[in-house]
Design a protein around this motif. Structure first.
Motif, PDB file in Angstrom:
ATOM      1  N   PHE A 221       4.967  10.068   6.561  1.00 22.70           N
ATOM      2  CA  PHE A 221       5.161  10.235   4.929  1.00 22.70           C
ATOM      3  C   PHE A 221       6.197  11.115   4.601  1.00 22.70           C
ATOM      4  CE2 PHE A 221       4.532  11.655   0.673  1.00 22.70           C
ATOM      5  CZ  PHE A 221       4.228  10.413  -0.170  1.00 22.70           C
ATOM      6  N   GLN A 222       6.117  12.259   5.250  1.00 23.88           N
ATOM      7  CA  GLN A 222       7.167  13.438   4.855  1.00 23.88           C
ATOM      8  C   GLN A 222       8.594  12.770   5.263  1.00 23.88           C
ATOM      9  OE1 GLN A 222       6.981  16.248   3.032  1.00 23.88           O
ATOM     10  NE2 GLN A 222       9.177  16.251   3.217  1.00 23.88           N
ATOM     11  N   ARG A 223       8.631  12.265   6.737  1.00 28.37           N
ATOM     12  CA  ARG A 223       9.674  11.674   7.269  1.00 28.37           C
ATOM     13  C   ARG A 223      10.497  10.716   6.495  1.00 28.37           C
ATOM     14  NH1 ARG A 223       8.426  10.933  13.605  1.00 28.37           N
ATOM     15  NH2 ARG A 223       6.496  10.938  12.994  1.00 28.37           N
ATOM     16  N   ASN A 224       9.676   9.945   5.819  1.00 30.25           N
ATOM     17  CA  ASN A 224       9.997   8.657   5.037  1.00 30.25           C
ATOM     18  C   ASN A 224      10.769   9.239   3.880  1.00 30.25           C
ATOM     19  OD1 ASN A 224       9.153   6.509   6.217  1.00 30.25           O
ATOM     20  ND2 ASN A 224       7.048   6.767   5.639  1.00 30.25           N
ATOM     21  N   LEU A 225      10.299  10.354   3.258  1.00 31.08           N
ATOM     22  CA  LEU A 225      10.870  11.079   2.091  1.00 31.08           C
ATOM     23  C   LEU A 225      12.424  11.329   2.594  1.00 31.08           C
ATOM     24  CD1 LEU A 225       7.823  12.945   0.507  1.00 31.08           C
ATOM     25  CD2 LEU A 225       8.744  10.686  -0.211  1.00 31.08           C
ATOM     26  N   GLU A 226      12.431  12.216   3.529  1.00 27.98           N
ATOM     27  CA  GLU A 226      13.799  12.632   4.212  1.00 27.98           C
ATOM     28  C   GLU A 226      14.639  11.621   4.502  1.00 27.98           C
ATOM     29  OE1 GLU A 226      12.288  14.823   7.309  1.00 27.98           O
ATOM     30  OE2 GLU A 226      11.227  16.360   6.333  1.00 27.98           O
ATOM     31  N   SER A 227      14.048  10.405   4.777  1.00 28.63           N
ATOM     32  CA  SER A 227      14.942   9.091   5.074  1.00 28.63           C
ATOM     33  C   SER A 227      15.446   8.443   3.865  1.00 28.63           C
ATOM     34  CB  SER A 227      14.335   8.365   5.975  1.00 28.63           C
ATOM     35  OG  SER A 227      13.799   8.811   6.991  1.00 28.63           O
ATOM     36  N   LEU A 228      15.119   8.891   2.648  1.00 28.43           N
ATOM     37  CA  LEU A 228      15.366   7.887   1.409  1.00 28.43           C
ATOM     38  C   LEU A 228      16.492   8.430   0.719  1.00 28.43           C
ATOM     39  CD1 LEU A 228      11.793   7.073   0.039  1.00 28.43           C
ATOM     40  CD2 LEU A 228      13.474   5.302   0.548  1.00 28.43           C
ATOM     41  N   ASN A 229      17.406   7.463   0.095  1.00 23.96           N
ATOM     42  CA  ASN A 229      18.509   7.973  -0.719  1.00 23.96           C
ATOM     43  C   ASN A 229      18.047   7.963  -2.153  1.00 23.96           C
ATOM     44  OD1 ASN A 229      21.091   7.624  -1.646  1.00 23.96           O
ATOM     45  ND2 ASN A 229      21.488   5.435  -1.677  1.00 23.96           N
ATOM     46  N   MET A 230      19.183   8.473  -3.029  1.00 25.67           N
ATOM     47  CA  MET A 230      18.614   8.908  -4.273  1.00 25.67           C
ATOM     48  C   MET A 230      18.066   7.586  -5.072  1.00 25.67           C
ATOM     49  SD  MET A 230      19.550  12.039  -5.283  1.00 25.67           S
ATOM     50  CE  MET A 230      19.611  11.953  -6.911  1.00 25.67           C
ATOM     51  N   ASP A 231      17.100   7.882  -5.846  1.00 25.75           N
ATOM     52  CA  ASP A 231      16.483   6.720  -6.453  1.00 25.75           C
ATOM     53  C   ASP A 231      15.924   5.765  -5.338  1.00 25.75           C
ATOM     54  OD1 ASP A 231      16.760   7.308  -9.120  1.00 25.75           O
ATOM     55  OD2 ASP A 231      18.973   7.031  -8.744  1.00 25.75           O
ATOM     56  N   GLY A 232      15.265   6.363  -4.336  1.00 25.38           N
ATOM     57  CA  GLY A 232      14.770   5.653  -3.209  1.00 25.38           C
ATOM     58  C   GLY A 232      13.266   5.159  -3.532  1.00 25.38           C
TER      59      GLY A 232
END
Length: 325
Positions: A221-232
């Motif tokens: 979960f946290q790593r997904n958040l770190e992997s997202l672009n703006m407005d991801g």
């Protein structure tokens, strides 16, 4: 009829073929003589007693099937006896016959065999409803799918590539990554040896991807958040590593991230019918054009349902596993 019955909650050995009553069709339903059904992770959870069928659904596992229409209930106008179809189910695919609301029935995609068509309804409806109807993934965007070699993953890769998306995948092992690459994945990440966050950042110039489809859950979960672009947009399909985690909310706030989750099985028949209609309109033409193909690893007879479940739980397969009555 014969059906694969869960004799008690437990391991694959609790799956037994038994003689059971034929299903009765209600108004607005279609009775399908099953040619094939496909396994889904939810089937293994149901077998363990962790994912009971919705009220009124068949007690037997199986969330999709293909077959021939054997009877139609009152008010059904589109389908007739003898039609070859596939369908999204709330349960009951592991049986020789299944009753299903007419709105959840689809024609066999052009160019696809009756048996192979069983591999499409659940993945097509899941991917279309989550990635496109809810996350609005668009041409020119970037998309990360975890478990790229799974049934969901192999389908999602092909559809996204067809729609002009740059596709990232994670999978465990070079053989699985090679299949993902052959299906069109642009960036293939071995989660066993690589940090997917670092690779995503490297491949996107530090921005991150626009949409992530994840069934891993807590540990990602946290790593997904770190992997997202703006407005991801992050879409949660499952929780293979658990449902509870700690999260730094700042990244959601700073990047305007949208986190969503939904299952397909618990939706209303009306909601499922809307998704099925959208899939027929938007996905079936891609299959007919050969842009999205069935990826089937192995087929088992009903009598080997336990062996099919063992294979799924081992994660040694690529694509879909079928059961044949």
């Amino acid at each position: 009829m014969k059906a694969v019955v869960i004799t008690s909650p437990g391991g694959p050995e609790v799956l037994q073929v038994q003689e059971v009553e034929n299903p009765r069709i209600a108004d607005g339903e279609v009775l399908i003589k099953v040619a094939a059904t496909a396994l889904n992770r939810a089937d293994t959870l149901q077998r363990q007693g962790k994912h009971p069928p919705p009220a009124g659904a068949s007690p037997y596992p199986g969330l999709e099937c293909s077959g021939t229409v054997e009877a139609v209930g009152k008010g059904v106008s589109r389908w007739k006896i003898g039609d070859q179809v596939c369908a999204l189910l709330s349960g009951g695919g592991y049986a020789e016959k299944v009753a299903v609301p007419a709105g959840q029935v689809l024609p066999i995609p052009e160019g696809i065999s009756l048996v192979d068509a069983a591999s499409f309804p659940e993945v097509a409806c899941t991917v279309w409803s989550t990635v496109y109807m809810m996350c609005n993934l668009a041409s020119g965007e970037t998309f990360l799918v975890h478990g790229g070699s799974s049934g969901i993953g192999t389908f999602a890769i092909q559809l996204a590539k067809h729609r002009g998306v740059r596709v990232f995948v994670t999978a465990g092992g070079e053989e699985k990554l090679a299949v993902c690459k052959d299906l069109g994945a642009d960036v293939c990440i071995n989660y066993k040896t690589e940090d997917f966050v670092a690779r995503v950042k490297e491949e996107t110039g530090g921005k991150g991807v626009d949409v992530i489809l994840d069934s891993i859950g807590a540990s990602y979960f946290q790593r997904n958040l770190e992997s997202l672009n703006m407005d991801g947009r992050l879409f949660l399909l499952g929780f293979q590593t658990g449902a509870v985690t700690q999260v730094n909310l700042a990244s959601i706030f700073a990047k305007r991230i949208k986190v969503q989750g939904a299952g397909l099985r618990s939706r209303t028949p009306e909601n499922k019918a809307t998704i099925v209609s959208e899939v027929e309109k938007n996905v079936w033409p891609a299959i007919a054009a050969g842009k999205v193909k069935p990826v089937i690893f192995k087929s088992f007879p009903f009598s080997d349902a336990a062996e099919a479940h063992r294979l799924m739980e081992s994660s040694h397969h690529i694509g879909k596993i079928l059961l044949i009555p």
